[in-house]
Design a protein around this motif. Sequence first.
Motif, PDB file in Angstrom:
ATOM      1  N   ALA A  56       0.586  -0.954  -0.311  1.00 42.28           N
ATOM      2  CA  ALA A  56       0.017   0.018   0.080  1.00 42.28           C
ATOM      3  C   ALA A  56       1.049   1.318   0.059  1.00 42.28           C
ATOM      4  O   ALA A  56       0.657   1.727  -0.693  1.00 42.28           O
ATOM      5  N   GLY A  57       1.900   1.115   0.976  1.00 43.73           N
ATOM      6  CA  GLY A  57       2.841   2.402   1.131  1.00 43.73           C
ATOM      7  C   GLY A  57       3.558   2.561  -0.706  1.00 43.73           C
ATOM      8  O   GLY A  57       3.469   3.928  -1.328  1.00 43.73           O
ATOM      9  N   ALA A  58       3.497   1.375  -0.776  1.00 46.93           N
ATOM     10  CA  ALA A  58       4.980   1.737  -2.370  1.00 46.93           C
ATOM     11  C   ALA A  58       3.844   2.384  -3.225  1.00 46.93           C
ATOM     12  O   ALA A  58       3.736   2.984  -4.714  1.00 46.93           O
ATOM     13  N   TRP A  59       2.140   2.214  -3.683  1.00 48.10           N
ATOM     14  CA  TRP A  59       1.576   2.453  -4.249  1.00 48.10           C
ATOM     15  C   TRP A  59       1.333   3.443  -4.477  1.00 48.10           C
ATOM     16  O   TRP A  59       1.002   3.841  -4.965  1.00 48.10           O
ATOM     17  N   LEU A  60       0.722   4.002  -2.601  1.00 47.34           N
ATOM     18  CA  LEU A  60       0.650   5.456  -2.775  1.00 47.34           C
ATOM     19  C   LEU A  60       1.913   6.322  -3.169  1.00 47.34           C
ATOM     20  O   LEU A  60       1.834   7.416  -3.994  1.00 47.34           O
ATOM     21  N   ALA A  75       5.950  14.176   7.795  1.00 45.80           N
ATOM     22  CA  ALA A  75       4.680  14.989   8.221  1.00 45.80           C
ATOM     23  C   ALA A  75       4.239  13.336   9.002  1.00 45.80           C
ATOM     24  O   ALA A  75       4.134  13.697   9.780  1.00 45.80           O
ATOM     25  N   SER A  76       4.396  12.731   8.126  1.00 43.60           N
ATOM     26  CA  SER A  76       3.834  10.983   9.038  1.00 43.60           C
ATOM     27  C   SER A  76       4.542  10.244  10.027  1.00 43.60           C
ATOM     28  O   SER A  76       4.592   9.834  11.085  1.00 43.60           O
ATOM     29  N   PHE A  77       6.534  11.082   9.899  1.00 45.22           N
ATOM     30  CA  PHE A  77       7.271  10.349  10.425  1.00 45.22           C
ATOM     31  C   PHE A  77       6.845  11.438  12.142  1.00 45.22           C
ATOM     32  O   PHE A  77       7.023  10.497  12.744  1.00 45.22           O
ATOM     33  N   THR A 123       5.120   1.147   8.591  1.00 45.74           N
ATOM     34  CA  THR A 123       5.797   0.132   7.337  1.00 45.74           C
ATOM     35  C   THR A 123       5.397   1.015   5.512  1.00 45.74           C
ATOM     36  O   THR A 123       5.740   0.985   4.914  1.00 45.74           O
ATOM     37  N   VAL A 124       4.068   1.444   6.140  1.00 47.10           N
ATOM     38  CA  VAL A 124       3.367   2.436   5.122  1.00 47.10           C
ATOM     39  C   VAL A 124       4.318   3.324   5.005  1.00 47.10           C
ATOM     40  O   VAL A 124       4.782   3.507   3.728  1.00 47.10           O
ATOM     41  N   ILE A 125       4.742   3.775   5.615  1.00 48.90           N
ATOM     42  CA  ILE A 125       5.572   4.996   5.334  1.00 48.90           C
ATOM     43  C   ILE A 125       6.509   4.612   4.561  1.00 48.90           C
ATOM     44  O   ILE A 125       7.427   5.337   3.364  1.00 48.90           O
ATOM     45  N   LEU A 126       6.950   3.811   5.010  1.00 49.07           N
ATOM     46  CA  LEU A 126       8.330   3.764   4.783  1.00 49.07           C
ATOM     47  C   LEU A 126       8.635   2.666   3.481  1.00 49.07           C
ATOM     48  O   LEU A 126       9.789   3.413   3.021  1.00 49.07           O
ATOM     49  N   ALA A 127       7.861   2.235   2.783  1.00 44.94           N
ATOM     50  CA  ALA A 127       7.623   2.087   2.137  1.00 44.94           C
ATOM     51  C   ALA A 127       7.413   2.440   0.623  1.00 44.94           C
ATOM     52  O   ALA A 127       7.855   2.976  -0.251  1.00 44.94           O
ATOM     53  N   ALA A 128       6.591   3.993   1.073  1.00 44.33           N
ATOM     54  CA  ALA A 128       6.351   5.012  -0.245  1.00 44.33           C
ATOM     55  C   ALA A 128       7.528   5.681  -0.132  1.00 44.33           C
ATOM     56  O   ALA A 128       8.122   6.337  -0.985  1.00 44.33           O
ATOM     57  N   LYS A 129       8.730   5.644   1.192  1.00 46.15           N
ATOM     58  CA  LYS A 129       9.882   6.410   1.116  1.00 46.15           C
ATOM     59  C   LYS A 129      10.839   5.344   0.072  1.00 46.15           C
ATOM     60  O   LYS A 129      11.738   6.237  -0.881  1.00 46.15           O
ATOM     61  N   TYR A 130      11.116   4.093   0.591  1.00 48.84           N
ATOM     62  CA  TYR A 130      11.811   3.223  -0.344  1.00 48.84           C
ATOM     63  C   TYR A 130      11.137   2.487  -1.512  1.00 48.84           C
ATOM     64  O   TYR A 130      11.070   1.194  -1.067  1.00 48.84           O
ATOM     65  N   GLN A 131      10.417   3.087  -2.612  1.00 49.61           N
ATOM     66  CA  GLN A 131       9.874   2.812  -2.829  1.00 49.61           C
ATOM     67  C   GLN A 131       9.962   1.886  -3.869  1.00 49.61           C
ATOM     68  O   GLN A 131       9.471   0.712  -3.862  1.00 49.61           O
ATOM     69  N   THR A 132      11.383   1.236  -3.756  1.00 47.51           N
ATOM     70  CA  THR A 132      12.201  -0.085  -4.870  1.00 47.51           C
ATOM     71  C   THR A 132      12.658  -0.973  -4.079  1.00 47.51           C
ATOM     72  O   THR A 132      13.555  -1.398  -4.734  1.00 47.51           O
ATOM     73  N   GLU A 133      12.714  -0.761  -3.106  1.00 52.61           N
ATOM     74  CA  GLU A 133      12.819  -1.227  -1.650  1.00 52.61           C
ATOM     75  C   GLU A 133      11.937  -2.470  -1.107  1.00 52.61           C
ATOM     76  O   GLU A 133      12.550  -1.943   0.607  1.00 52.61           O
ATOM     77  N   THR A 134      10.667  -2.521  -1.169  1.00 55.43           N
ATOM     78  CA  THR A 134       9.957  -2.647  -0.616  1.00 55.43           C
ATOM     79  C   THR A 134       9.920  -3.746   0.244  1.00 55.43           C
ATOM     80  O   THR A 134       9.128  -4.710   1.594  1.00 55.43           O
ATOM     81  N   LEU A 135      10.617  -5.116  -0.883  1.00 58.57           N
ATOM     82  CA  LEU A 135      10.868  -6.143  -0.274  1.00 58.57           C
ATOM     83  C   LEU A 135      11.817  -6.309   1.465  1.00 58.57           C
ATOM     84  O   LEU A 135      12.018  -6.434   2.292  1.00 58.57           O
ATOM     85  N   TRP A 136      12.877  -5.233   1.437  1.00 53.78           N
ATOM     86  CA  TRP A 136      13.635  -4.301   2.508  1.00 53.78           C
ATOM     87  C   TRP A 136      13.190  -4.225   3.489  1.00 53.78           C
ATOM     88  O   TRP A 136      13.237  -4.270   4.471  1.00 53.78           O
TER      89      TRP A 136
END
Length: 192
Positions: A56-60, A75-77, A123-136
Amino acid sequence: MMEAFLSSTLAVAIAEIGDKTQLLALFLVTKYGRPYVISLGVLLSTLINHALSAWAGAWLGDKIPTEYIPWIISASFIAVAIWLLVPDKEDDDLGKFGQYGPLVATCVLFFLAEIGDKTQIATVILAAKYQTETLWVVAGTTFGMLLANVPVIFAGKWLMERIPLNLARKAAFVLFIVLAIVTILHAYYGAS
């Protein structure tokens, strides 16, 4: 890759200290006394919950204009940092899931407890930040969850009596504020 993993691990491990899921783990091990089974339940439920959250974070992250992402993430952090200062309460009712044994009870209750929890939001925020590293991100947040919960599961009350939860909450607050600042600085200096 390593930055996504380490940031995710550290953020969730610290944010999880004193969280309701950690209290749930303590309650489950007290009730069932099967630490390996409960640890497996935490692993399975966290993998599923955080994988969905990271997706969801990567999608957003793909849908939001690039120039807004660092500001939204920062702001989310900050919001998560403030949320961390509010202590969680222990829920000592297993409901209908307790009848299915420690693995099912742990999987279901952990999954449900994580919905809308600060570690899921992180997790959502971190995935949005590291979009290409979702698995990590998923690997890091899951590892962070295990780092925070497995010692509680095995050491139980002894450990909880010795961890100053207020200090842990304040450390997590500082970590998320630092992540917010680093995100803005990286966006500002990375764009220059």
